[in-house]
Motif scaffolding. Structure first.
Motif, short mmCIF file in Angstrom:
data_model
loop_
_atom_site.label_atom_id
_atom_site.label_comp_id
_atom_site.label_asym_id
_atom_site.label_seq_id
_atom_site.Cartn_x
_atom_site.Cartn_y
_atom_site.Cartn_z
N UNK A 193 0.81 -1.13 -0.04
CA UNK A 193 -0.13 0.07 0.07
C UNK A 193 0.90 1.14 -0.16
N UNK A 194 0.32 2.38 -0.59
CA UNK A 194 1.07 3.50 -0.53
C UNK A 194 0.92 4.19 0.86
N UNK A 195 2.06 4.18 1.69
CA UNK A 195 1.78 4.89 3.26
C UNK A 195 3.08 5.66 3.41
N UNK A 196 2.65 6.87 4.11
CA UNK A 196 4.07 7.89 4.28
C UNK A 196 4.95 7.56 4.78
N UNK A 197 5.97 7.88 4.38
CA UNK A 197 7.43 7.62 5.00
C UNK A 197 7.51 8.18 6.63
N UNK A 198 7.91 7.47 7.28
CA UNK A 198 8.11 7.76 8.78
C UNK A 198 9.22 6.85 9.55
N UNK A 199 9.85 7.46 10.63
CA UNK A 199 10.97 6.70 11.29
C UNK A 199 10.42 5.49 11.86
N UNK A 200 11.07 4.42 12.33
CA UNK A 200 10.68 3.40 12.86
C UNK A 200 10.39 3.43 14.35
N UNK A 201 10.97 4.50 14.87
CA UNK A 201 10.66 4.72 16.39
C UNK A 201 11.08 3.80 17.15
N UNK A 202 12.25 2.80 16.82
CA UNK A 202 12.57 1.83 17.80
C UNK A 202 13.32 2.51 18.77
N UNK A 203 12.83 1.95 19.98
CA UNK A 203 13.61 2.33 21.24
C UNK A 203 13.14 3.89 22.04
N UNK A 204 11.99 4.25 20.97
CA UNK A 204 11.56 5.67 21.46
C UNK A 204 10.15 5.73 22.01
N UNK A 205 9.37 4.37 21.84
CA UNK A 205 7.85 4.56 22.61
C UNK A 205 7.74 3.53 23.52
N UNK A 206 7.28 4.07 24.71
CA UNK A 206 7.21 3.08 26.01
C UNK A 206 5.84 2.75 26.31
#
Length: 206
Positions: A193-206
Motif C-alpha cells: 500500500x502507499x503509506x507515508x514515510x516515517x521513522x521506525x521509532x525503535x527504542x522511542x515508544x514506552x
C-alpha cells in the motif's frame, strides 16, 4: 534465555490441552459513559452495540463496542468517574490497545485526530504502519495499517514465515523486505500500500 531454550515461532497449533478459537472481547476499566462514547464511537467510529449493567456490580454500566470485525471491546463505566490523563504501568497492566485501520484511509485518520485535538505519532514499524495516540483516560491507542493485503486465514502463516526470513537475515526485527519475501514465497500478492514515510521509532515508544 539462550537461542536453544527459546520457544519456537510457528503458526502450528501447540500441543496443549485445548486451543482458543479467537478473541471474543477485551474489557477495560473506563471512566464515564459520555467521554468513553465520545472517543470510541464518535472519533474511532466503533458502533455502540450493547449497553447494560455490569452484572458483577450493577452500579456500573457495561458498554460494548464493535471494533470493526465483530470482535468486541467493552468498558465498565460510572458517571462519578472523571476521565484521567495518566495510566499506571506495571506487571499485569495494559500497555496499549491496537486497532486496524484501512491503509487507504490512513491520511484521513490523521486528519480526524488533528481535528479532534488528539496528539499522535506516526511510525513505520517494519511490517506495518502505526499511529499512536491516547484515549480519554490516557491509555495508549495504536491504529495500525498493514503494508500488504494479507488474508486473515493466512496471517499466522505469513508472520511465522516472515520471522524465519528475518532470523536468516540476522535482522534485529521484522522489516518490509522480510514480509515481502514471505508473501512471495507463499504465493501471495506482495504489492505494498502507499503509506507515508516515517521513522521506525525503535527504542522511542514506552
Amino acid at each position: 534465555m539462550s537461542d536453544q531454550q527459546q520457544a519456537p515461532v510457528t503458526d502450528e497449533l501447540p500441543d496443549s490441552p485445548f486451543h482458543t478459537t479467537g478473541t471474543d472481547h477485551i474489557t477495560i476499566w473506563g471512566s464515564n459513559e459520555a467521554d468513553t462514547i465520545e472517543f470510541y464511537r464518535d472519533l474511532l467510529g466503533m458502533p455502540l452495540v450493547l449497553r447494560q449493567p455490569n452484572l458483577d456490580d450493577p452500579s456500573q454500566t457495561h458498554l460494548f463496542f464493535d471494533t470493526g470485525d465483530g470482535r468486541i471491546l467493552t468498558f465498565f463505566v460510572s458517571d462519578d468517574r472523571p476521565s484521567a490523563q495518566g495510566v499506571r504501568g506495571g506487571v499485569g497492566a495494559v500497555h496499549h490497545l491496537c486497532f486496524s485501520v484501512d491503509p487507504e484511509r490512513y491520511e484521513a485518520v490523521m486528519d480526524a485526530l488533528d481535528e479532534a485535538g488528539h496528539h499522535y505519532n506516526v511510525f513505520d514499524r517494519g511490517i506495518f504502519h502505526s499511529i499512536y495516540t491516547k484515549d480519554n483516560n490516557g491509555l495508549v491507542i495504536e491504529l495500525s495499517a498493514d503494508k500488504y493485503d494479507i488474508p486473515d486465514d493466512r496471517r499466522a502463516e505469513v508472520l511465522a514465515t516472515t520471522q524465519r526470513i528475518r532470523e536468516e537475515d540476522g535482522a534485529e526485527y521484522a522489516k518490509d523486505e522480510h514480509m515481502a519475501a514471505a508473501l512471495e514465497e507463499l504465493g501471495l500478492d506482495a504489492t505494498p500500500y502507499d503509506l507515508p514515510d516515517a521513522s521506525s521509532g525503535v527504542g522511542g515508544v514506552n
